[in-house]
Design a protein around this motif. Structure first.
Motif, short mmCIF file in Angstrom:
data_model
loop_
_atom_site.label_atom_id
_atom_site.label_comp_id
_atom_site.label_asym_id
_atom_site.label_seq_id
_atom_site.Cartn_x
_atom_site.Cartn_y
_atom_site.Cartn_z
N ALA A 1 3.87 -12.32 -18.21
CA ALA A 1 4.73 -11.38 -17.49
C ALA A 1 5.41 -10.41 -18.46
O ALA A 1 5.57 -9.22 -18.14
N SER A 2 5.81 -10.88 -19.63
CA SER A 2 6.50 -10.00 -20.58
C SER A 2 5.57 -8.93 -21.15
O SER A 2 6.04 -7.88 -21.57
N SER B 1 2.74 -5.82 -16.24
CA SER B 1 3.62 -5.28 -15.19
C SER B 1 3.76 -6.24 -14.02
O SER B 1 3.61 -5.85 -12.86
N ILE B 2 4.04 -7.52 -14.33
CA ILE B 2 4.27 -8.49 -13.26
C ILE B 2 5.61 -9.18 -13.47
O ILE B 2 6.13 -9.24 -14.58
N ASN B 3 6.15 -9.67 -12.37
CA ASN B 3 7.35 -10.51 -12.39
C ASN B 3 6.97 -11.90 -11.92
O ASN B 3 6.06 -12.06 -11.09
N TYR C 1 8.63 -15.29 -10.13
CA TYR C 1 9.76 -15.83 -9.38
C TYR C 1 9.53 -17.33 -9.20
O TYR C 1 8.49 -17.75 -8.72
N ARG D 1 4.24 -11.36 -8.77
CA ARG D 1 4.25 -10.09 -8.03
C ARG D 1 4.31 -8.93 -9.01
O ARG D 1 4.93 -9.02 -10.06
N ARG D 2 3.69 -7.85 -8.65
CA ARG D 2 3.72 -6.64 -9.47
C ARG D 2 5.15 -6.11 -9.56
O ARG D 2 5.90 -6.16 -8.59
N LYS D 3 5.52 -5.59 -10.75
CA LYS D 3 6.84 -4.96 -10.92
C LYS D 3 6.88 -3.70 -10.09
O LYS D 3 5.88 -2.98 -9.98
N ASN D 4 8.03 -3.42 -9.53
CA ASN D 4 8.19 -2.19 -8.73
C ASN D 4 8.26 -0.97 -9.59
O ASN D 4 8.73 -0.85 -10.60
N ALA E 1 5.28 -16.85 -18.31
CA ALA E 1 6.39 -16.00 -18.73
C ALA E 1 5.93 -15.01 -19.80
O ALA E 1 6.29 -13.83 -19.77
#
Length: 188
Positions: free
Chosen positions: A167-168, A171-173, A175, A185-188, A164
């Motif tokens: 991710a913060s 540029s990743i999320n 899930y 996954r990469r942030k859109n 987490a």
């Protein structure tokens, strides 16, 4: 993490094969009984030292980091080698050994104290390193290889919190799915 070793003491040599994972060695140098760690196609030979070897199955590379003393890291196939001293590290990849960015000697094998020191590593490598300490499976979907490298100190005892935090700052999320599965996954 699931480390696998094979120990071979014969013909005056002390050889450990690191088949998987990472291991810490604090070796008393003995010229008559050399100590070597073989992992993939790399060989790390003690010259009187304490060092860490990390065999990454995901990209078949092997990282060696030195806390004290010195280590010779070489390629078994072509003989190329480097000698590392305190705070230095090298990565063997595909029959080539290359020096990497130096690190603080006290961060070598910090995982032994529950800490993971990630020094200028790719986001993929950071996720894969943290994932070793999770109970569930971790999957990376899509390309994250062009994201800037990261440097972080994370708690290996809390790998989901470490993901987490990663991710913060990138540029990743993340899930989370049932069964402890995590998708990165990469942030859109």
């Amino acid at each position: 993490m699931r480390t696998q070793l094979a120990v071979h003491y014969e013909h005056g040599a002390r050889t450990v094969a690191l088949l998987r994972g990472r291991a810490w060695f604090d070796v008393r140098h003995d010229a008559e009984h050399p100590f070597r760690v073989e992992a993939a196609g790399s060989v790390a030979e003690d010259i009187g030292t304490a060092f860490e070897i990390d065999r990454r199955l995901t990209d078949e590379s092997v990282e060696t980091s030195v806390q004290s003393g010195s280590v010779r890291v070489s390629s078994r196939n072509n003989g190329s080698s480097v000698i590392l001293t305190v705070g230095q590290r090298a990565v063997w990849r595909g029959d080539h050994v290359s020096r990497e960015t130096d690190i603080a000697p006290d961060s070598v094998a910090s995982w032994r104290d529950g800490q993971l020191m990630l020094t200028s590593v790719s986001v993929r490598s950071a996720v894969q390193t943290i994932a070793r300490y999770r109970d569930g499976r971790t999957f990376i979907i899509g390309n994250i290889d062009d994201l800037p490298p990261v440097t972080a100190l994370v708690d290996a005892r809390r790998p989901d919190d470490a993901l987490a935090a990663l991710a913060s700052g990138t540029s990743i999320n993340i899930y989370r799915l049932p069964g402890g599965i995590v998708i990165v996954r990469r942030k859109n």
